[in-house]
Design an enzyme around this catalytic site. Structure first.
Site, PDB file in Angstrom:
ATOM      1  N   SER A  24      45.941 -18.954  13.403  1.00  0.00           N
ATOM      2  CA  SER A  24      47.043 -18.731  14.573  1.00  0.00           C
ATOM      3  C   SER A  24      46.994 -17.327  15.187  1.00  0.00           C
ATOM      4  CB  SER A  24      48.278 -18.687  14.148  1.00  0.00           C
ATOM      5  OG  SER A  24      49.415 -18.390  14.900  1.00  0.00           O
ATOM      6  N   SER A  26      49.228 -15.992  17.010  1.00  0.00           N
ATOM      7  CA  SER A  26      50.773 -15.619  16.944  1.00  0.00           C
ATOM      8  C   SER A  26      50.924 -14.206  16.331  1.00  0.00           C
ATOM      9  CB  SER A  26      52.071 -16.451  16.721  1.00  0.00           C
ATOM     10  OG  SER A  26      51.822 -17.596  17.503  1.00  0.00           O
ATOM     11  N   LYS A  75      55.992 -29.920  14.496  1.00  0.00           N
ATOM     12  CA  LYS A  75      56.763 -29.826  15.652  1.00  0.00           C
ATOM     13  C   LYS A  75      57.724 -30.933  15.695  1.00  0.00           C
ATOM     14  CE  LYS A  75      53.843 -26.898  18.521  1.00  0.00           C
ATOM     15  NZ  LYS A  75      53.302 -26.582  19.948  1.00  0.00           N
ATOM     16  N   ASN A  96      59.385 -26.050  18.862  1.00  0.00           N
ATOM     17  CA  ASN A  96      58.295 -24.800  18.358  1.00  0.00           C
ATOM     18  C   ASN A  96      58.935 -23.428  17.985  1.00  0.00           C
ATOM     19  OD1 ASN A  96      58.610 -24.134  21.456  1.00  0.00           O
ATOM     20  ND2 ASN A  96      56.725 -22.745  21.091  1.00  0.00           N
ATOM     21  N   ASP A 112      57.055 -24.220  24.647  1.00  0.00           N
ATOM     22  CA  ASP A 112      55.981 -24.319  25.282  1.00  0.00           C
ATOM     23  C   ASP A 112      55.996 -24.649  26.703  1.00  0.00           C
ATOM     24  OD1 ASP A 112      54.423 -24.056  22.970  1.00  0.00           O
ATOM     25  OD2 ASP A 112      54.905 -25.976  22.035  1.00  0.00           O
ATOM     26  N   GLY A 139      50.213 -34.192  21.444  1.00  0.00           N
ATOM     27  CA  GLY A 139      51.320 -33.079  21.287  1.00  0.00           C
ATOM     28  C   GLY A 139      51.624 -32.361  22.387  1.00  0.00           C
TER      29      GLY A 139
HETATM   30  N1  LIG Z   1      47.516 -22.514  25.535  1.00  0.00           N
HETATM   31  C1  LIG Z   1      48.398 -22.816  24.732  1.00  0.00           C
HETATM   32  O1  LIG Z   1      49.376 -22.166  24.442  1.00  0.00           O
HETATM   33  C2  LIG Z   1      48.306 -24.072  23.895  1.00  0.00           C
HETATM   34  C3  LIG Z   1      49.374 -24.777  23.343  1.00  0.00           C
HETATM   35  C4  LIG Z   1      49.192 -25.913  22.551  1.00  0.00           C
HETATM   36  C5  LIG Z   1      47.746 -26.565  22.670  1.00  0.00           C
HETATM   37  N2  LIG Z   1      46.761 -25.916  23.225  1.00  0.00           N
HETATM   38  C6  LIG Z   1      45.345 -26.658  23.175  1.00  0.00           C
HETATM   39  O2  LIG Z   1      45.613 -27.751  23.458  1.00  0.00           O
HETATM   40  C7  LIG Z   1      44.686 -28.665  23.130  1.00  0.00           C
HETATM   41  C8  LIG Z   1      45.379 -30.013  22.594  1.00  0.00           C
HETATM   42  O3  LIG Z   1      46.206 -29.644  21.570  1.00  0.00           O
HETATM   43  P1  LIG Z   1      47.278 -30.861  21.246  1.00  0.00           P
HETATM   44  O4  LIG Z   1      47.996 -30.202  20.081  1.00  0.00           O
HETATM   45  O5  LIG Z   1      47.844 -31.466  22.166  1.00  0.00           O
HETATM   46  O6  LIG Z   1      46.349 -31.833  20.540  1.00  0.00           O
HETATM   47  P2  LIG Z   1      46.641 -33.417  20.266  1.00  0.00           P
HETATM   48  O7  LIG Z   1      48.035 -33.712  19.822  1.00  0.00           O
HETATM   49  O8  LIG Z   1      45.613 -33.684  19.084  1.00  0.00           O
HETATM   50  O9  LIG Z   1      46.199 -34.133  21.321  1.00  0.00           O
HETATM   51  C9  LIG Z   1      45.035 -34.263  22.186  1.00  0.00           C
HETATM   52  C10 LIG Z   1      44.992 -35.212  22.799  1.00  0.00           C
HETATM   53  O10 LIG Z   1      43.639 -35.301  23.595  1.00  0.00           O
HETATM   54  C11 LIG Z   1      43.007 -36.476  23.278  1.00  0.00           C
HETATM   55  N3  LIG Z   1      41.475 -36.584  23.277  1.00  0.00           N
HETATM   56  C12 LIG Z   1      40.923 -35.755  22.399  1.00  0.00           C
HETATM   57  N4  LIG Z   1      39.523 -36.014  22.356  1.00  0.00           N
HETATM   58  C13 LIG Z   1      39.362 -36.600  23.517  1.00  0.00           C
HETATM   59  C14 LIG Z   1      38.246 -37.037  24.229  1.00  0.00           C
HETATM   60  N5  LIG Z   1      36.819 -36.972  23.806  1.00  0.00           N
HETATM   61  N6  LIG Z   1      38.247 -37.809  25.458  1.00  0.00           N
HETATM   62  C15 LIG Z   1      39.552 -38.146  25.643  1.00  0.00           C
HETATM   63  N7  LIG Z   1      40.555 -37.851  25.176  1.00  0.00           N
HETATM   64  C16 LIG Z   1      40.522 -36.965  23.911  1.00  0.00           C
HETATM   65  C17 LIG Z   1      43.454 -37.286  22.119  1.00  0.00           C
HETATM   66  O11 LIG Z   1      43.419 -38.560  22.083  1.00  0.00           O
HETATM   67  P3  LIG Z   1      43.231 -39.442  21.003  1.00  0.00           P
HETATM   68  O12 LIG Z   1      44.976 -39.306  20.283  1.00  0.00           O
HETATM   69  O13 LIG Z   1      42.912 -40.778  21.201  1.00  0.00           O
HETATM   70  O14 LIG Z   1      42.639 -38.617  19.731  1.00  0.00           O
HETATM   71  C18 LIG Z   1      45.099 -36.714  22.481  1.00  0.00           C
HETATM   72  O15 LIG Z   1      45.762 -37.462  23.493  1.00  0.00           O
HETATM   73  C19 LIG Z   1      44.090 -28.068  21.823  1.00  0.00           C
HETATM   74  O16 LIG Z   1      42.765 -27.321  22.429  1.00  0.00           O
HETATM   75  C20 LIG Z   1      44.892 -26.656  21.572  1.00  0.00           C
HETATM   76  O17 LIG Z   1      44.270 -25.564  21.268  1.00  0.00           O
HETATM   77  C21 LIG Z   1      47.059 -24.674  23.875  1.00  0.00           C
END
Ligand SMILES: NC(=O)c1ccc[n+]([C@@H]2O[C@H](COP(=O)([O-])OP(=O)(O)OC[C@H]3O[C@@H](n4cnc5c(N)ncnc54)[C@H](OP(=O)(O)O)[C@@H]3O)[C@@H](O)[C@H]2O)c1
Length: 299
Positions: A24, A26, A75, A96, A112, A139
């Site tokens: 993290s 943070s 979360k 969060n 978020d 998420g």
């Molecule tokens: N900037 C920020 O503050 C912040 C905050 C939160 C998250 N993030 C970033 O956001 C990203 C996602 O986080 P999350 O927590 O939302 O993850 P998550 O809950 O695992 O959701 C990811 C989503 O992407 C889909 N996915 C994964 N691989 C894929 C592919 N090859 N083709 C199409 N769809 C695909 C997943 O589908 P499936 O369910 O089918 O696998 C799911 O719908 C991460 O990289 C994280 O570091 C950034």
């Protein structure tokens, strides 16, 4: 930047609960902010296995913890451990941030959404009536969709590769996001290319293109095919919530198409700043110090 606060017998704890939580960012940005604010607090990453979440949350309350961030995979489940929840956290279905309540217990909320919206508000003061495409329905997409609704988007198309997860997401949000529509996403979908061609904003919430120390080669991946990138309008804005690398492959390709781009660093900074405002009760927190601490830490 001020010198780090000396940890003493009176230092209070703030922190982030997750599993894993070792990577993290943070602690880097929050400890820099705490030092700049002169608060006698320390921010820790607190590894919390799912079956220990209730015990950890209640022990931290007993220890006078001043506030917590909550990350993957807690979360959703932490909501049931809160004495009260903000309407936004209820709507998004994710907490969060925990804020200690006078009289005991925790208030759960979600920063978020604010973190996601802040850079978009700076980028363009009026998104009302615009069209968005969101890639991924996991998420973070929940906070993204809530943010797009708050900004007044008229159409939000949500692309997901698993139709069951996509359908469940859309039906869960229907009461507060009637403009949200499912966009099945498999292979090179013509439906997605059509939607991209009409979008004012495209947001990537998939982890595709995110590099890590253990997988630097992942930076070469792009969630869109070349034909899909070619469908983007040059006046569109592309927002990738990934912050490693900066810019991602998607943002590089979108820039070569002429699109404006936003990466995930500001979302990370702004959700943390919003949390610190809630914990400290201070309306002004050192956002520039938080951003700088992250920039110095990131590769
Ligand atoms: N900037 C920020 O503050 C912040 C905050 C939160 C998250 N993030 C970033 O956001 C990203 C996602 O986080 P999350 O927590 O939302 O993850 P998550 O809950 O695992 O959701 C990811 C989503 O992407 C889909 N996915 C994964 N691989 C894929 C592919 N090859 N083709 C199409 N769809 C695909 C997943 O589908 P499936 O369910 O089918 O696998 C799911 O719908 C991460 O990289 C994280 O570091 C950034």
């Amino acid at each position: 930047m001020n010198a780090p606060t000396l940890i003493s017998g009176s230092t209070a704890i703030v922190g982030v609960l997750g599993d894993p939580v070792r990577h993290s960012l943070s602690p880097v940005m929050q400890n820099a902010a705490l030092a700049a604010m002169g608060l006698d607090w320390v921010f820790l990453a607190l590894p919390t296995p799912a079956d220990q979440l209730p015990a950890v949350v209640s022990a931290l309350e007993a220890m006078g913890c001043r506030g917590l961030n909550v990350t993957i995979p807690h979360k959703h489940n932490v909501a049931s451990l809160c004495r009260s929840l903000s309407p936004l956290a209820q709507r998004v279905g994710a907490v969060n941030v925990l804020v200690p309540l006078e009289g005991g217990g925790w208030h759960g909320t979600n920063t978020d959404v604010e973190g996601f919206c802040a850079p978009l508000r700076r980028h363009n003061s009026d998104w009302a009536g615009k069209r968005a495409v969101v890639l991924g329905c996991g998420g973070s997409a929940r906070a993204v969709v809530a943010g797009l609704v708050e900004l007044g988007f008229a159409s939000i198309q949500l692309a997901g590769r698993r139709s069951e997860a996509l359908g469940r997401f859309v039906s869960d949000c229907q009461s507060w996001a009637p403009q949200l529509q499912a966009l099945p996403w498999s292979g090179s979908s013509l439906e997605l290319a059509d939607a991209l061609a009409q979008a004012d904003l495209v947001v990537n919430t998939t982890p595709v293109g995110m590099a890590s120390a253990s997988n630097p080669a992942a930076a070469g991946a792009c969630p869109l095919t070349q034909a899909e990138v070619a469908a983007l309008r040059p006046d569109a804005c592309v927002y990738d919530i990934i912050y490693t690398p900066r810019p991602t492959q998607l943002l590089q390709q979108a820039a070569s198409r002429g699109c404006r781009s936003l990466d995930g660093l500001e979302m990370l900074v702004e959700q943390g700043a919003a949390a610190l405002r809630l914990w400290s009760g201070q309306p002004e927190v050192p956002v520039a110090v938080m951003r700088q601490a992250l920039l110095e830490h990131l590769p």
